[in-house]
Design a protein around this motif. Structure first.
Motif, short mmCIF file in Angstrom:
data_model
loop_
_atom_site.label_atom_id
_atom_site.label_comp_id
_atom_site.label_asym_id
_atom_site.label_seq_id
_atom_site.Cartn_x
_atom_site.Cartn_y
_atom_site.Cartn_z
N GLU A 1 0.85 -1.18 0.00
CA GLU A 1 0.00 0.00 0.00
C GLU A 1 0.89 1.24 0.00
N GLN A 2 0.49 2.22 -0.76
CA GLN A 2 1.23 3.47 -0.79
C GLN A 2 0.32 4.59 -0.34
N ILE A 3 0.89 5.55 0.37
CA ILE A 3 0.15 6.72 0.78
C ILE A 3 0.45 7.82 -0.23
N THR A 4 -0.61 8.36 -0.82
CA THR A 4 -0.41 9.44 -1.78
C THR A 4 -1.04 10.72 -1.24
N LYS A 5 -0.36 11.81 -1.46
CA LYS A 5 -0.85 13.10 -1.02
C LYS A 5 -0.73 14.04 -2.18
N LYS A 6 -1.79 14.79 -2.40
CA LYS A 6 -1.79 15.76 -3.49
C LYS A 6 -1.05 17.02 -3.03
N ASN A 7 -0.64 17.82 -3.97
CA ASN A 7 0.05 19.07 -3.67
C ASN A 7 -0.97 20.20 -3.71
N THR A 8 -1.64 20.47 -2.58
CA THR A 8 -2.66 21.50 -2.49
C THR A 8 -2.02 22.83 -2.14
N THR A 9 -2.32 23.84 -2.96
CA THR A 9 -1.77 25.18 -2.73
C THR A 9 -2.85 26.21 -3.02
N ASN A 10 -2.55 27.44 -2.70
CA ASN A 10 -3.38 28.59 -3.05
C ASN A 10 -4.86 28.38 -2.71
N ILE A 11 -5.15 28.19 -1.43
CA ILE A 11 -6.53 27.99 -0.99
C ILE A 11 -7.17 29.36 -0.77
N THR A 12 -8.29 29.59 -1.44
CA THR A 12 -9.08 30.80 -1.23
C THR A 12 -10.49 30.36 -0.86
N ALA A 13 -11.16 31.16 -0.03
CA ALA A 13 -12.49 30.78 0.42
C ALA A 13 -13.30 32.01 0.82
N TYR A 14 -14.61 31.83 0.80
CA TYR A 14 -15.50 32.87 1.32
C TYR A 14 -16.81 32.24 1.75
N LEU A 15 -17.53 32.96 2.60
CA LEU A 15 -18.84 32.55 3.09
C LEU A 15 -19.90 33.46 2.49
N GLU A 16 -21.04 32.89 2.15
CA GLU A 16 -22.17 33.69 1.70
C GLU A 16 -23.45 33.00 2.16
#
Length: 165
Positions: A88-103
């Motif tokens: 089994e291999q553990i894979t992790k994505k390269n997550t960057t530049n997170i932007t968010a807002y609430l409405e």
């Protein structure tokens, strides 16, 4: 002598106070245990690029976020287990530049920006926010999140309910 008494009392009172910068750092809100709350539309979001867990924490959190009180949002990129012929291999994505807002989902209340910062743990992001009170006792909010994942952009949302104080 009696004329100086209020001045002396005032000086004693302010000498017991900490400077504002020390008060702020001493009273800085720390995230409580993040929870998947009952009013969330989903606790885990599975997108085509990555999977995320979204949880909330607030001092008086039950199953709804209370308005006019600061709360935290925890976004965790979930690690995927992929089976290969050898192991089994553990894979992790390269997550960057997170932007968010609430409405507001059903009522326009403007867009409340949400600023996620990476916590000390890899793949864990925290944001602190605050919701305005609505004339209704409860209101459904939508948290929109956009992230760059391995060079591609993914947008998703989670709905949750707030309760007026």
């Amino acid at each position: 002598m009696l004329k100086q008494l209020p001045l002396v009392g005032f000086l004693l009172l302010i000498s017991a106070c900490k400077p504002v910068s020390e008060q702020d750092s001493a009273n800085t809100l720390k995230p409580l245990v993040p929870l998947c709350i009952a009013s969330q539309s989903q606790c885990q979001v599975n997108t085509k690029l990555a999977n995320f867990s979204i949880k909330f924490s607030q001092q008086y959190l039950s199953d709804k976020v209370k308005t006019e009180l600061p709360f935290f949002i925890e976004l965790v990129e979930l690690i995927e287990l992929t089976e290969s012929p050898q192991s089994e291999q553990i894979t992790k994505k390269n997550t960057t530049n997170i932007t968010a807002y609430l409405e507001g989902k059903d009522m326009f209340m403007g867009k409340v920006p949400v600023f996620f910062e990476q916590s000390g743990k890899d793949g864990v992001y925290l944001a602190q926010s605050l919701l305005a009170s609505c004339s209704d006792e409860q209101m459904v909010w939508r948290l929109w999140i956009t992230a760059d994942i391995s060079g591609q952009t993914q947008t998703f949302f989670v709905d949750f309910t707030s309760q007026r104080l």
